[in-house]
Design a protein around this motif. Structure first.
Motif, mmCIF file in Angstrom:
data_model
loop_
_atom_site.group_PDB
_atom_site.id
_atom_site.type_symbol
_atom_site.label_atom_id
_atom_site.label_comp_id
_atom_site.label_asym_id
_atom_site.label_seq_id
_atom_site.Cartn_x
_atom_site.Cartn_y
_atom_site.Cartn_z
ATOM 1 N N UNK A 1 -6.041 -17.182 -4.893
ATOM 2 C CA UNK A 1 -4.520 -17.142 -4.139
ATOM 3 C C UNK A 1 -3.270 -16.951 -5.192
ATOM 4 N N UNK A 2 -3.346 -17.525 -6.242
ATOM 5 C CA UNK A 2 -2.337 -17.235 -7.369
ATOM 6 C C UNK A 2 -2.313 -15.800 -7.812
ATOM 7 N N UNK A 3 -3.640 -15.320 -7.729
ATOM 8 C CA UNK A 3 -3.702 -13.801 -8.395
ATOM 9 C C UNK A 3 -3.208 -13.173 -7.292
ATOM 10 N N UNK A 4 -3.295 -13.276 -5.904
ATOM 11 C CA UNK A 4 -2.940 -12.393 -4.688
ATOM 12 C C UNK A 4 -1.398 -12.556 -4.748
ATOM 13 N N UNK A 5 -0.854 -13.762 -5.101
ATOM 14 C CA UNK A 5 0.641 -14.037 -4.887
ATOM 15 C C UNK A 5 1.145 -13.116 -5.923
ATOM 16 N N UNK A 6 0.704 -13.183 -7.252
ATOM 17 C CA UNK A 6 1.094 -12.580 -8.297
ATOM 18 C C UNK A 6 1.253 -11.143 -8.039
ATOM 19 N N UNK A 7 0.029 -10.707 -7.264
ATOM 20 C CA UNK A 7 -0.172 -9.388 -7.300
ATOM 21 C C UNK A 7 0.888 -8.854 -6.073
ATOM 22 N N UNK A 8 1.109 -9.644 -5.156
ATOM 23 C CA UNK A 8 2.087 -9.156 -4.142
ATOM 24 C C UNK A 8 3.498 -9.200 -5.000
ATOM 25 N N UNK A 9 3.850 -10.098 -5.747
ATOM 26 C CA UNK A 9 5.326 -10.354 -6.319
ATOM 27 C C UNK A 9 5.211 -8.921 -7.223
ATOM 28 N N UNK A 10 4.393 -8.947 -7.803
ATOM 29 C CA UNK A 10 4.554 -7.658 -8.683
ATOM 30 C C UNK A 10 4.600 -6.347 -7.921
#
Length: 152
Positions: free
Chosen positions: A17-26
């Motif tokens: 979830x955190x990686x996915x969020x960071x990916x979308x944020x990036x």
């Protein structure tokens, strides 16, 4: 921005979830940054166009000033030419009048000399110089006070 919830796990939050969020944020950041760069490029292009328009405007204003100056110069040159032609005509007329006056004066003097010579030859043949004085008094140049030159 919406609130974000991550599922809690023993050693923190769900890593996916955190990686996915960071990916979308990036991705969102990269998209915003790319839009920012495109906007900067558009701004720079617009500024170059604006500067070119300002330079063209200045050139146009300078061209207008030059054109007005040339038109004024042409008008002034034409006035000078017209004045020169008028002055030439005046001088020619004045010269013709002076020549006419001199010609008439010479003609009159020649007539007077011829009369004098006729009277003188008559005097030498026994005539009297007073005949010349009498003839000369009828002429305008003698009646202007020049008779003293003739009387001896």
């Amino acid at each position: 921005m919406a609130e974000i919830f991550f599922t809690a796990q023993n050693d923190g939050y769900d890593r996916a979830q955190v990686d996915n969020y960071i990916h979308r944020l990036t991705e969102a950041y990269q998209k915003a940054y790319n839009e920012y760069l495109a906007t900067c490029d558009k701004y720079n292009a617009l500024m170059q166009d604006y500067k070119k328009l300002e330079a063209d405007k200045q050139v146009g204003m300078n061209a207008n000033v030059i054109a007005r100056t040339l038109m004024d110069s042409e008008r002034l040159a034409q006035e000078i030419i017209d004045n020169a032609y008028n002055e030439e005509a005046r001088i020619i007329e004045q010269t013709k009048n002076s020549i006419d006056y001199v010609y008439k004066t010479i003609e009159k003097a020649m007539t007077d000399v011829q009369k004098f010579l006729v009277i003188r030859s008559n005097t030498e043949l026994g005539g009297n110089l007073n005949e010349f004085e009498n003839a000369a008094q009828s002429e305008s140049w003698v009646s202007n006070g020049n008779t003293d030159r003739l009387s001896g």
